[in-house]
Structures are given as C-alpha cells and as structure tokens.
Design a protein around this motif. Sequence first.
Motif, mmCIF file in Angstrom:
data_model
loop_
_atom_site.group_PDB
_atom_site.id
_atom_site.type_symbol
_atom_site.label_atom_id
_atom_site.label_comp_id
_atom_site.label_asym_id
_atom_site.label_seq_id
_atom_site.Cartn_x
_atom_site.Cartn_y
_atom_site.Cartn_z
ATOM 1 N N ILE A 199 0.216 5.372 -1.233
ATOM 2 C CA ILE A 199 -0.894 6.044 -1.918
ATOM 3 C C ILE A 199 -2.194 5.350 -1.523
ATOM 4 O O ILE A 199 -2.290 4.123 -1.574
ATOM 5 N N VAL A 200 -3.185 6.149 -1.128
ATOM 6 C CA VAL A 200 -4.493 5.618 -0.764
ATOM 7 C C VAL A 200 -5.509 6.099 -1.784
ATOM 8 O O VAL A 200 -5.547 7.281 -2.124
ATOM 9 N N THR A 201 -6.347 5.187 -2.242
ATOM 10 C CA THR A 201 -7.374 5.542 -3.220
ATOM 11 C C THR A 201 -8.611 4.684 -3.002
ATOM 12 O O THR A 201 -8.572 3.679 -2.294
ATOM 13 N N THR A 202 -9.710 5.111 -3.595
ATOM 14 C CA THR A 202 -10.880 4.242 -3.701
ATOM 15 C C THR A 202 -10.892 3.672 -5.119
ATOM 16 O O THR A 202 -10.152 4.155 -5.991
ATOM 17 N N PRO A 203 -11.729 2.668 -5.375
ATOM 18 C CA PRO A 203 -11.758 2.088 -6.729
ATOM 19 C C PRO A 203 -12.397 2.989 -7.786
ATOM 20 O O PRO A 203 -12.373 2.637 -8.965
ATOM 21 N N HIS A 204 -12.987 4.104 -7.374
ATOM 22 C CA HIS A 204 -13.672 4.976 -8.328
ATOM 23 C C HIS A 204 -12.693 5.475 -9.394
ATOM 24 O O HIS A 204 -11.539 5.780 -9.115
ATOM 25 N N VAL B 251 -19.125 -0.950 -4.427
ATOM 26 C CA VAL B 251 -19.943 0.259 -4.504
ATOM 27 C C VAL B 251 -19.350 1.283 -5.461
ATOM 28 O O VAL B 251 -20.075 1.960 -6.200
ATOM 29 N N PHE B 252 -18.025 1.430 -5.469
ATOM 30 C CA PHE B 252 -17.375 2.446 -6.291
ATOM 31 C C PHE B 252 -16.856 1.894 -7.606
ATOM 32 O O PHE B 252 -16.014 2.501 -8.259
ATOM 33 N N GLY B 253 -17.343 0.751 -8.021
ATOM 34 C CA GLY B 253 -16.918 0.182 -9.288
ATOM 35 C C GLY B 253 -15.900 -0.920 -9.113
ATOM 36 O O GLY B 253 -15.508 -1.275 -8.000
ATOM 37 N N SER B 254 -15.468 -1.456 -10.207
ATOM 38 C CA SER B 254 -14.570 -2.606 -10.207
ATOM 39 C C SER B 254 -13.246 -2.314 -9.509
ATOM 40 O O SER B 254 -12.635 -1.263 -9.700
ATOM 41 N N ASN B 255 -12.804 -3.263 -8.690
ATOM 42 C CA ASN B 255 -11.511 -3.137 -8.017
ATOM 43 C C ASN B 255 -10.341 -3.397 -8.963
ATOM 44 O O ASN B 255 -9.184 -3.211 -8.591
ATOM 45 N N ILE C 146 8.026 4.322 -3.644
ATOM 46 C CA ILE C 146 6.599 4.068 -3.429
ATOM 47 C C ILE C 146 6.453 2.670 -2.849
ATOM 48 O O ILE C 146 6.778 1.676 -3.495
ATOM 49 N N LEU C 147 5.972 2.600 -1.619
ATOM 50 C CA LEU C 147 5.851 1.316 -0.928
ATOM 51 C C LEU C 147 4.649 0.518 -1.421
ATOM 52 O O LEU C 147 4.634 -0.712 -1.308
ATOM 53 N N GLY C 148 3.666 1.207 -1.967
ATOM 54 C CA GLY C 148 2.497 0.509 -2.493
ATOM 55 C C GLY C 148 1.248 1.352 -2.392
ATOM 56 O O GLY C 148 1.276 2.518 -1.995
ATOM 57 N N MET C 149 0.129 0.727 -2.778
ATOM 58 C CA MET C 149 -1.156 1.422 -2.783
ATOM 59 C C MET C 149 -2.153 0.684 -1.900
ATOM 60 O O MET C 149 -2.190 -0.548 -1.862
ATOM 61 N N VAL C 150 -2.951 1.479 -1.178
ATOM 62 C CA VAL C 150 -4.030 0.934 -0.355
ATOM 63 C C VAL C 150 -5.350 1.266 -1.029
ATOM 64 O O VAL C 150 -5.582 2.411 -1.421
ATOM 65 N N GLN C 151 -6.197 0.269 -1.168
ATOM 66 C CA GLN C 151 -7.510 0.471 -1.773
ATOM 67 C C GLN C 151 -8.545 0.607 -0.658
ATOM 68 O O GLN C 151 -8.855 -0.350 0.040
ATOM 69 N N ASN C 152 -9.051 1.832 -0.488
ATOM 70 C CA ASN C 152 -10.017 2.097 0.567
ATOM 71 C C ASN C 152 -11.443 1.954 0.034
ATOM 72 O O ASN C 152 -11.698 2.200 -1.139
ATOM 73 N N MET C 153 -12.349 1.545 0.909
ATOM 74 C CA MET C 153 -13.763 1.369 0.537
ATOM 75 C C MET C 153 -13.906 0.422 -0.638
ATOM 76 O O MET C 153 -14.681 0.653 -1.568
ATOM 77 N N SER C 154 -13.154 -0.666 -0.593
ATOM 78 C CA SER C 154 -13.106 -1.571 -1.741
ATOM 79 C C SER C 154 -14.402 -2.344 -1.949
ATOM 80 O O SER C 154 -14.886 -2.445 -3.072
ATOM 81 N N LEU C 155 -14.965 -2.873 -0.862
ATOM 82 C CA LEU C 155 -16.197 -3.656 -0.969
ATOM 83 C C LEU C 155 -17.118 -3.344 0.202
ATOM 84 O O LEU C 155 -16.658 -3.021 1.298
ATOM 85 N N PHE C 156 -18.407 -3.431 -0.049
ATOM 86 C CA PHE C 156 -19.389 -3.298 1.020
ATOM 87 C C PHE C 156 -20.072 -4.648 1.225
ATOM 88 O O PHE C 156 -20.631 -5.221 0.284
ATOM 89 N N ASN C 157 -20.005 -5.152 2.441
ATOM 90 C CA ASN C 157 -20.650 -6.418 2.771
ATOM 91 C C ASN C 157 -21.984 -6.140 3.447
ATOM 92 O O ASN C 157 -22.032 -5.568 4.544
ATOM 93 N N CYS C 158 -23.063 -6.509 2.778
ATOM 94 C CA CYS C 158 -24.405 -6.262 3.308
ATOM 95 C C CYS C 158 -24.610 -7.055 4.603
ATOM 96 O O CYS C 158 -24.429 -8.279 4.614
#
Length: 286
Positions: free
Chosen positions: A175-180, A222-226, A201-213
């Motif tokens: 399962i792939v998700t963003t933190p939103h 960016v999308f809220g707390s991980n 279910i093998l696990g979850m991938v957190q996409n777009m987790s953090l943005f490094n300036c």
Amino acid sequence: MSSKFGASRLFHTLRALQHENPLGLPRTGTIPRMQRGLPERRPIKDVKKVVAVSSAKGGVGKSTVAGHRTGILDTDIFGPSIPTLFNLSEEPRLSSNNQLIPLSNYGVKTMSMGYLVGEDAPVVWRGLMVMKALQQLLHEVEWGGLDVLVLDLPPGTGDTQLSVTQQIVLDGSVIVTTPHTLAVKDAVKGINMFKKVNVPILGMVQNMSLFNCPHCHHDTAVFGSNERVHKVCSEHNIDVLGDIPLHQSIGDDGDRGKPTVVAEPDSARAAAFMQIAKKISAQIGL
C-alpha cells in the motif's frame, strides 16, 4: 512469426458489451467464464511471484528489484501511466501463440492499456468490457519467464481491484500513501480490502514524506505529520517499508520517462526506492 498489433484494429474489432474479446486478440482458446460465487484464483503463466501495489501512481522504483527478472502490468484501464513513466509508446506485437509481447525498457518488461490506444484517446467502456479487457491483460501476455510481476492497481477499491485480488494468485500486496489525513484514510480502506480477500499485506510505503529545502536544508512535513502512517501500521500490525521524499527530480524524471533509480542511481531518493524493493523481495522469498 509475430504480427503487428495495431490500435486502430483494436477499436475496429470492438462490438457491443457482449463482445468476448475486447482487445481484439486472435483466440486459439477461451478464458473460462466466471462461475457463480467467487472465481478460482489462477497463477499468471511463466511468473514466479506476483505483487499488487495499491494506490501507486509513481511507477518509479516499485518494480526495480535488483538482480531479478522483473515485469510490471498496468491494470489501470482508464488512466494508464506506465507508457509515460517508462518512455514507451510502441504498439505491442503478437507472438506465434497469439499472446501480447511486453515492451521493455531499463530491463523491465511492461504491459499497459496505454500501448493499445492513443495517448489522448479515452477508453469509453462499461464495466463488463473493462473486466474482459483486464482478464486478457492478466492472462494473454507472454512474459517469457519472470521472477516477479508487479501489478500497478488503479486508485480505490472498486471492480478492478476486486477482480485482480479474487482471480489472481498474489504473493503479497503493498500500500502506498502520503501522510495526508485523507490519503491515510483511503489507505486503511485498501488494507481492509486486502484483508477481506486474504491477500498478505507486505507493508506500507509513505510517499512524499518530507521535503528537504535545497537552500536551508531543513526537512518539512508538507502533508502533515508522518505519525499518521506509523500509527495505522501499528494498529493493523503491518510494516512501514520506507519513506520516499518529496523531490522535484522524481516528478521530472517520471515526465521524461526515466525512473529516478536510473536517472540518479546514487541519490538518496534512489536509495530509498531500492531499500523498499529489497525489503519486498525478501518478504516474498526472492
């Protein structure tokens, strides 16, 4: 000898909803009709392991399992993305056995509805036609021997997802998700769907987790707390397979059809994809 498979021929051979062969493939045999109740799960010919990826729109990295013969099947009939992400636009040919021959790039074999219709052409089909086309994509492709096939599922938990999970022998799902918040809520629906149909279910991938300036080098969620993703995984007793950062290059690489793991193999982003792929590989016994 292979024969040319034209997209124009595809649509000229389409008929009403009763048409038994929506992709217009020559048929030497027939796919068994669905019986009453749940259909029997079938393996995909010449494929050792099959993994379904839910809510995955990237197509970049999730199929790159180093050292294995790998393929990816784009099961999104209405919004295929694999042709763009793999920089492929040819029309598939037919083998001597009347099977579709996958297109390859970067060492990955691929098949997608996007190869069979024009890039801007809508697929205006009702559910029955979609299901029959999906069955042909699942069972009438000549993969030529794969260690792992990744099924890129469309978003949601509708007919396509249920058909795949009920008709194909799956070794696991990711399962792939963003933190939103809204994305995580949808991810929970995906978790519950796979549980209902008894797919591991093998696990979850957190996409777009953090943005490094790139200027101050500060990490921003960016999308809220991980923590939301970690909390859901804990509640459902599944693993967090890894975090993919929010980075402009990932989108740019996808737009030009060159996955990040190929375009920038030494980057932290590529390393994140490869670590996830290695974890999945280990879980399914590759």
